[in-house]
Design a protein around this motif. Sequence first.
Motif, PDB file in Angstrom:
ATOM      1  N   UNK A  45       0.841  -1.210   0.000  1.00 29.65           N
ATOM      2  CA  UNK A  45       0.000   0.000   0.000  1.00 29.65           C
ATOM      3  C   UNK A  45       0.869   1.251   0.000  1.00 29.65           C
ATOM      4  N   UNK A  46       1.923   1.251   0.820  1.00 28.36           N
ATOM      5  CA  UNK A  46       2.839   2.386   0.880  1.00 28.36           C
ATOM      6  C   UNK A  46       3.502   2.594  -0.477  1.00 28.36           C
ATOM      7  N   UNK A  47       3.871   1.503  -1.136  1.00 30.27           N
ATOM      8  CA  UNK A  47       4.505   1.592  -2.456  1.00 30.27           C
ATOM      9  C   UNK A  47       3.545   2.146  -3.496  1.00 30.27           C
ATOM     10  N   UNK A  48       2.292   1.733  -3.428  1.00 32.65           N
ATOM     11  CA  UNK A  48       1.298   2.272  -4.373  1.00 32.65           C
ATOM     12  C   UNK A  48       1.117   3.768  -4.182  1.00 32.65           C
ATOM     13  N   UNK A  49       1.050   4.202  -2.930  1.00 30.64           N
ATOM     14  CA  UNK A  49       0.901   5.642  -2.660  1.00 30.64           C
ATOM     15  C   UNK A  49       2.106   6.422  -3.168  1.00 30.64           C
ATOM     16  N   UNK A  50       3.316   5.912  -2.936  1.00 25.14           N
ATOM     17  CA  UNK A  50       4.514   6.594  -3.417  1.00 25.14           C
ATOM     18  C   UNK A  50       4.612   6.568  -4.936  1.00 25.14           C
ATOM     19  N   UNK A  51       4.088   5.534  -5.564  1.00 24.63           N
ATOM     20  CA  UNK A  51       4.118   5.467  -7.025  1.00 24.63           C
ATOM     21  C   UNK A  51       3.164   6.485  -7.640  1.00 24.63           C
ATOM     22  N   UNK A  52       2.005   6.655  -7.043  1.00 23.98           N
ATOM     23  CA  UNK A  52       0.994   7.545  -7.616  1.00 23.98           C
ATOM     24  C   UNK A  52       1.233   9.010  -7.285  1.00 23.98           C
ATOM     25  N   UNK A  60       9.273   5.402  -6.229  1.00 25.03           N
ATOM     26  CA  UNK A  60       8.030   4.724  -5.854  1.00 25.03           C
ATOM     27  C   UNK A  60       7.776   3.494  -6.705  1.00 25.03           C
ATOM     28  N   UNK A  61       8.144   3.572  -7.977  1.00 21.65           N
ATOM     29  CA  UNK A  61       7.969   2.424  -8.866  1.00 21.65           C
ATOM     30  C   UNK A  61       8.911   1.294  -8.483  1.00 21.65           C
ATOM     31  N   UNK A  62      10.146   1.637  -8.109  1.00 25.75           N
ATOM     32  CA  UNK A  62      11.089   0.605  -7.655  1.00 25.75           C
ATOM     33  C   UNK A  62      10.591  -0.045  -6.362  1.00 25.75           C
ATOM     34  N   UNK A  63      10.026   0.769  -5.468  1.00 26.00           N
ATOM     35  CA  UNK A  63       9.470   0.216  -4.235  1.00 26.00           C
ATOM     36  C   UNK A  63       8.306  -0.715  -4.540  1.00 26.00           C
ATOM     37  N   UNK A  64       7.496  -0.350  -5.522  1.00 25.63           N
ATOM     38  CA  UNK A  64       6.366  -1.196  -5.908  1.00 25.63           C
ATOM     39  C   UNK A  64       6.839  -2.533  -6.471  1.00 25.63           C
ATOM     40  N   UNK A  65       7.898  -2.508  -7.271  1.00 20.63           N
ATOM     41  CA  UNK A  65       8.445  -3.749  -7.840  1.00 20.63           C
ATOM     42  C   UNK A  65       8.924  -4.673  -6.725  1.00 20.63           C
ATOM     43  N   UNK A  66       9.695  -4.124  -5.786  1.00 20.55           N
ATOM     44  CA  UNK A  66      10.204  -4.962  -4.704  1.00 20.55           C
ATOM     45  C   UNK A  66       9.099  -5.406  -3.755  1.00 20.55           C
ATOM     46  N   UNK A  67       8.056  -4.610  -3.609  1.00 21.17           N
ATOM     47  CA  UNK A  67       6.924  -5.029  -2.783  1.00 21.17           C
ATOM     48  C   UNK A  67       6.215  -6.234  -3.395  1.00 21.17           C
ATOM     49  N   UNK A  68       6.037  -6.193  -4.699  1.00 29.30           N
ATOM     50  CA  UNK A  68       5.392  -7.319  -5.378  1.00 29.30           C
ATOM     51  C   UNK A  68       6.282  -8.557  -5.313  1.00 29.30           C
ATOM     52  N   UNK A  88      14.420  -3.928   0.785  1.00 31.42           N
ATOM     53  CA  UNK A  88      14.647  -2.999  -0.330  1.00 31.42           C
ATOM     54  C   UNK A  88      13.411  -2.142  -0.581  1.00 31.42           C
ATOM     55  N   UNK A  89      12.237  -2.747  -0.527  1.00 24.78           N
ATOM     56  CA  UNK A  89      11.000  -1.985  -0.726  1.00 24.78           C
ATOM     57  C   UNK A  89      10.842  -0.932   0.361  1.00 24.78           C
ATOM     58  N   UNK A  90      11.193  -1.292   1.587  1.00 24.06           N
ATOM     59  CA  UNK A  90      11.090  -0.346   2.701  1.00 24.06           C
ATOM     60  C   UNK A  90      11.993   0.863   2.470  1.00 24.06           C
ATOM     61  N   UNK A  91      13.243   0.631   2.072  1.00 24.66           N
ATOM     62  CA  UNK A  91      14.166   1.741   1.875  1.00 24.66           C
ATOM     63  C   UNK A  91      13.808   2.595   0.661  1.00 24.66           C
ATOM     64  N   UNK A  92      13.344   1.964  -0.406  1.00 21.49           N
ATOM     65  CA  UNK A  92      12.878   2.765  -1.546  1.00 21.49           C
ATOM     66  C   UNK A  92      11.656   3.594  -1.151  1.00 21.49           C
ATOM     67  N   UNK A  93      10.786   3.039  -0.327  1.00 20.19           N
ATOM     68  CA  UNK A  93       9.630   3.800   0.144  1.00 20.19           C
ATOM     69  C   UNK A  93      10.047   4.968   1.027  1.00 20.19           C
ATOM     70  N   UNK A  94      11.052   4.755   1.873  1.00 25.74           N
ATOM     71  CA  UNK A  94      11.530   5.856   2.716  1.00 25.74           C
ATOM     72  C   UNK A  94      12.117   6.968   1.857  1.00 25.74           C
TER      73      UNK A  94
END
Length: 142
Positions: A45-52, A60-68, A88-94
């Motif tokens: 969810x955090x990755x989707x918000x950062x992507x949009x 945000x897109x990199x965080x979304x990839x690693x989240x998936x 990795x998703x956590x750090x890209x989201x931060x």
Amino acid sequence: MDNHSYNFPSDCTPLTNCKSARKPAGSTVVNMGNAGKNPPRDYLIWSLCNTLYVNFCCLGFMALIYSIKARDQKTQGNLQLAQECSDKAKWYNILAAGWNMLIPLLAVVLLVLLLVHLGSSQGSFDFLGEDGFQNFMKLFSW
């Protein structure tokens, strides 16, 4: 149902201790895997918000990839790789959230500085006249 249909040994009656030579049934063990350790989070969810929102440098897109990837590995049972992707998703989201907060903050600071500078300038400028662009650029010269 009455007690006549049940056959109890003479030394074992309901609600009393049995003294017969019967052995208790063996215990059943269920292996729950990592019962004490929580599975890694996927931060989807955090990755989707950062992507949009803003998505500076595609963080945000990199965080979304690693989240998936983390979610896929978690469902496949590979918890070690899922934990790596989760980190990795956590750090890209931060990083993405930091940029997402920094850009509007910089815009507000620049607007406040522009308004302070315009308020302290003497007279008004004709922006549509002959020297409009030069007068506008004088606003930004300190």
